[in-house]
Design an enzyme around this catalytic site. Structure first.
Site, PDB file in Angstrom:
ATOM      1  N   GLU A 196      -4.218  -1.700  11.183  1.00 41.56           N
ATOM      2  CA  GLU A 196      -3.515  -0.407  11.163  1.00 41.56           C
ATOM      3  C   GLU A 196      -3.979   0.471  12.313  1.00 41.56           C
ATOM      4  OE1 GLU A 196      -4.431   0.887   7.182  1.00 41.56           O
ATOM      5  OE2 GLU A 196      -3.585  -0.947   6.359  1.00 41.56           O
ATOM      6  N   GLU A 292       1.537  -6.461   4.662  1.00 39.10           N
ATOM      7  CA  GLU A 292       1.172  -5.799   3.403  1.00 39.10           C
ATOM      8  C   GLU A 292       2.440  -5.206   2.831  1.00 39.10           C
ATOM      9  OE1 GLU A 292      -1.839  -2.745   3.679  1.00 39.10           O
ATOM     10  OE2 GLU A 292      -3.014  -3.938   5.090  1.00 39.10           O
TER      11      GLU A 292
END
Ligand code: NAG
Ligand code: NAG
Ligand code: NAG
Ligand code: NAG
Ligand code: NAG
Length: 945
Positions: A196, A292
């Site tokens: 991320e 995810e």
């Protein structure tokens, strides 16, 4: 008939008989990706990944070893994931736990990385490795060790000081992970460097492709050759885009967000219908991937609790959103979390509490009691059993339009251009209501309106289905089906397919070529022939219907709840099978209750392992060779054979006698854990706060003469204690003002010598606080000590590059004792025993805090409690202070049962302010803070004997 003999699974040498591969397992030869790869086992094209040249869907879930500190249970979770149809686990590792002291990487016992990867392989689960160095993950510091607070370089940048700090961790864990890559016979197939990365930038900072490239190079230098994935979802690191480029592009997706307060309030219209199209714009040469996808939700202090989060993301959510992922043609997807686990031993971050259950499919105590586990199993198995999907791609989602006249339904066609198989993902967009419809389905026989025979199809709100056209099962062509497929498997002698639908729904299933249909069992199926197709039409009920199609296809028509009891496992591959334990070439289909873990075959004996919660008939409905004997957990089952090729027998469940001790009636011993208040207390061994500077880039300017940042002195976890010494020069009734920092929901209490002067109870959204307490009158010339306890909650994550929020210090930021110059107060502090040179190698660097009892090791087994006071924690202390309570108990759980246990404190008093933490055999199971709600639970028991 062969005679069945008794044998115990564990003492068998398994000799697996080879059987022919079914067509869909044939190795597909294909052109490898043109990109230069470091290995040729894992490759891809725009449609899907290939492993050993065979197309595969990577369908998995997130599971963190560090949130289940019981290695013997890792296999349990891996098996539960594999048995739900998942073939991969996506895994973070937490640097903070593996290198608590800089330069001292320690990964043994519960931190054993290699063992975890070995167990993944044993269970046949591929691994997507995501070791950071930054992971976020709702862990303290986002995975950054506390000693990074002293590093003058900015985090997650290419500043030398930061990169150098990562080398030891990366070199060590990188070596272990690279040894376990598929190229070395292991489980690791994909690798995500960093995490991320693009969530925000402080002023003056921008996406630093050099940093990402540096981290990628570091990992490569340790031997990592697997393709790099990302979850940054951003065009800075697109495949082939140059510096920092990754191989497989992906982006995370949490469509329901993270508020579990109103869990029934979502609309299927929140579903994204252009995911695939967006993906194609970013990266049209790689398989559509969501690294995810929402599998649950985290929950903050005072949140609605994980029960609600599991409702927000329940089986209805899965039906709509997971099937929409199918509609997006995702070929690599992982659900975060599939097993959440526990933030034991201070590993969590300041915004969350001890439990990390996440409302996931597998509960924190490893149970399969949530229907979302079973529903996810139905969806995953279909995904795995549908080879045409591997090369399918979606067309634009259509509201009503050509497929049906019902305006509140949306249809996304997903078409395989090779086989012409059509998957029609239909969704009900309303918040409530039931819609009856007929579907105009394009098939090889033209557009057919179904059902043709009788009734109509129904879809309730928050439901979605995948209708099929021209779908191959063995040598048969399903012209269409409104019922959904759980699995279909093809063996050398027959094929089996399990179709399911909701209770009372009408469904229709048609086979091209008008094969014979013979009802084997059950009633209520209408068989017709129209235009050269055999049509089955039935109303779904809880009574099963089995129909034989042609000579060798057995079709099971069941309802959803019955389908929840069906399992597909795979025999481990033979020596000649390159897939080994990951093989799917020899499936076994079982109708068998709570959990089927795995199957092995010896001659014509099938050995099944599993868990039951009630007396259950184990029925094998599909196996690669004919069976004569069935063993369940090593014990021979008395079996009968069915008309269709089945073998079944009942396994008796004996209800175990479980007599847990009452915590209230234990013999509790207690000791004061705040002897620091005593006038005779000697703090000469404490750390003197002597540093006049800090390297902390988050708060570089000290507002105290000496740094009182705990991490400047190596204290990075748990409770902190400070003692400020001064000599009274007057008798004024002054105040003491303190600026305290302990992370969100932290708390603190302050005494002057032994006199309590005030507490700060914390709030869920403040990581620091200024407090001011009145002082009692002082005696000129006497020495005084300001005793400060800070119950800190961990380090912040560090999402925003350049801001270095992870370095937000814990400790005392400012102080003022009225009438005294700051320099008149000299401070000492302590935290966990020996700070970063932590004592307890077994439980890791974060488990212990700085309470007296912890520093003495009283939380470890067999504390010297014989002379302690007899007193129960249910009585508690009479006033401000810290008490430590200890007792021992014998669980005496019956052998042969998996008894998930947890501590719950549902009746915990909400009327007085207190904090507590619970240790079992030295392991900090969790913390509880009044008014910050959901009580903690912690479950690292392996009760199986
Ligand atoms: C470090 O990153 C910056 C961009 O933030 C770049 O200008 C610089 O060249 C990089 N340094 C190295 C040694 O790669
Ligand atoms: C067994 O487990 C299943 C799945 O969680 C549950 O639906 C069922 O009620 C349980 N049965 C018993 C007898 O506990
Ligand atoms: C769906 O549409 C039908 C027909 O327009 C209507 O009867 C039904 O109430 C609608 N359902 C919802 C939930 O909007
Ligand atoms: C279909 O069933 C009929 C009647 O039982 C039988 O005569 C015929 O051979 C069967 N055909 C096939 C292809 O199985
Ligand atoms: C099957 O599961 C059991 C129970 O976890 C385990 O002991 C055994 O090793 C497994 N067998 C295989 C072949 O994976």
């Amino acid at each position: 008939m062969r005679l069945c003999s008794f044998a115990v699974l564990s003492s068998l040498i398994l000799q697996i008989t080879a059987s022919s591969w079914s067509p869909r397992d044939a190795v597909e030869t294909t052109q490898l990706s043109k990109r230069a790869l470091l290995q040729d086992i894992v490759t891809w094209d725009a449609n899907s990944l290939f492993i050993h040249g065979k197309r595969v869907v990577i369908y998995g879930g997130e599971f963190h070893p560090f949130r289940l500190p019981v290695p013997s249970l890792w296999l349990d979770i891996f098996q539960k994931m594999r048995s739900m149809g998942y073939n991969a686990a996506s895994v973070y590792w937490d640097w903070a736990l593996l290198e608590g002291q800089q330069g001292d990487y320690s990964a043994s016992g519960v931190f054993d990385v290699g063992l975890f990867l070995d167990l993944a392989k044993q269970a046949g689960m591929y691994i997507i490795a995501r070791p950071g160095p930054y992971i976020n993950a709702e862990v303290s510091g986002g995975g950054f060790p506390g000693w990074l607070q002293r590093n003058p370089a900015h985090l997650r940048t290419n500043e030398t000081g930061f990169l150098e700090a990562t080398y030891n961790y990366i070199n060590n864990i990188g070596k272990t992970i690279s040894d376990a890559q598929i190229t070395n016979g292991g489980a690791v197939i994909l690798f995500q460097p960093e995490n991320e990365y693009l969530n925000g930038f402080a002023t003056g900072f921008s996406p630093n492709v050099y940093y990402v490239q540096d981290v990628e190079d570091e990992w490569r230098n340790t031997g990592i050759v697997m393709p790099y994935t990302d979850n940054y979802g951003h065009d800075h690191f697109l495949p082939g885009s140059g510096i920092g480029a990754i191989d497989l592009y992906g982006s995370d997706s949490y469509p329901q967000g993270f508020s579990c307060n109103d869990p029934y309030n979502w609309l299927s219209s929140d579903v994204q219908t252009n995911e695939y199209q967006m993906f194609e714009i970013e990266s049209n040469s790689t398989p559509p991937m969501i690294p995810e996808f929402q599998g649950g939700s985290f929950d903050p202090w005072g949140g609605a609790g994980f029960g609600n989060c599991s409702v927000l993301t329940n089986e209805d959510f899965e039906k709509v959103f997971y099937k929409n992922n199918f509609a997006s043609a995702l070929k690599i997807v992982s659900y975060y979390m599939t097993f959440g686990g526990t933030n034991w031993g201070n590993l969590g971050y300041p915004l969350g509490y001890t439990s990390y259950d996440y409302g996931a499919a597998i509960t924190e105590n490893r149970e399969l009691t949530r229907a979302k586990y079973s529903e996810a199993k139905l969806i995953a198995n279909f995904w795995q059993a549908s080879p045409a999907y591997l090369t399918a791609s979606p067309e634009k989602a259509q509201s009503a339009a050509i497929y049906t006249t019902q305006a509140n339904l949306t249809v996304t066609p997903v078409i395989d251009s090779n086989s012409e198989t059509g998957f029609y993902v239909i969704r009900h967009d309303g918040p409530e209501g039931t819609t009856n419809y007929k579907l105009n389905l394009p098939t090889s026989k033209g557009i057919i309106q179904i059902p043709q025979i009788q009734g109509s199809l129904t879809l309730v709100a928050k439901d979605s289905k995948i209708h099929l056209a021209d779908y191959a099962i063995g040598s048969y062509n399903v012209l269409y089906s409104s019922a959904e497929i759980f699995t279909q498997q093809n063996y050398s002698k027959y094929s089996v397919a399990v179709f399911y639908g909701g209770l009372t729904e009408t469904h229709e299933l048609a086979f091209s070529g008008a094969p014979n249909a013979t009802i084997v069992s059950g009633s209520g199926v209408t068989v017709s022939e129209i235009d050269g197709a055999t049509i089955l039409n039935w109303q779904t009920s809880s009574s099963r219907k089995v129909v034989q199609i042609g000579s060798d296809l057995y079709v099971y028509l069941i309802d959803r709840n019955s389908a929840y009891n069906y399992w597909v496992t795979y025999l481990p591959g033979t020596d000649s099978d390159p897939f080994g334990t990951f093989s799917t070439s020899q499936p076994v289909v079982i109708n068998g209750g709570y959990l089927i873990r795995n199957t092995t075959l010896s001659g014509s004996s099938l050995y099944v392992t599993g868990d039951l919660n009630t007396t259950t008939t184990i029925e094998v409905i599909g196996a690669p060779s004919s069976l004569s004997c069935l063993y369940f957990n090593g014990v021979l089952v008395n079996t009968i054979t069915g008309t269709a090729p089945t073998l079944s027998g009942q396994v008796i469940y004996n209800v175990p006698y479980i007599n847990l001790p009452s915590l209230a009636s234990l013999n509790w011993k207690s000791i004061d854990s705040l002897p620091e208040l005593s006038s005779s207390y000697d703090d000469s061994l404490w750390t003197a706060a002597v540093l006049t500077y800090t390297n902390n880039t988050y708060r570089p300017n000290l507002t105290t003469p000496n740094s009182l940042y705990a991490s400047d002195y190596g204290y990075n976890t748990g409770t902190l204690l400070f003692r400020g010494h001064f000599t009274a020069t007057g008798s004024e009734n002054g105040t003491v003002e303190l600026g305290l920092a302990g992370g969100e929901a932290f708390s603190s209490s302050v005494w002057l010598n032994s006199t309590f002067i005030g507490s700060y109870n914390g709030v869920a959204d403040a990581s620091s606080a200024n407090v001011s307490y009145g002082l009692p009158s002082l005696t000129t010339g006497d020495s005084y000590v300001v005793n400060v306890i800070i119950d800190q909650t961990g380090f912040e994550e560090s999402q925003t590059q350049g801001a270095d929020i992870m370095k937000a210090p814990r400790g005392i930021l400012s102080y003022n004792v009225s009438g005294y110059a700051p320099s008149a107060v000299s401070w000492k502090l302590t935290g966990n025993l020996h700070g970063e040179a932590y004592e307890d190698r077994a439980r890791g660097p974060l488990n212990e805090g700085g309470m007296f009892a912890e520093r003495q090791g009283y939380h470890l087994p067999s504390p010297p409690s014989s002379n302690w006071t007899s007193s129960s924690p249910l009585t508690g202390t009479s006033g401000p202070g810290v008490a430590f309570y200890s007792s021992s108990l014998d669980l005496a759980l019956p052998a042969g049962y998996d008894v998930p246990l947890y501590f719950g404190f549902p009746g915990a008093s909400n009327t007085s302010n207190y904090r507590c933490q619970l240790f079992v055999n030295g392991w900090q199971f969790g913390k509880y803070g009044k008014s910050f709600g959901p009580y903690f639970q912690m479950l690292p028991f392996d009760s199986r004997r």
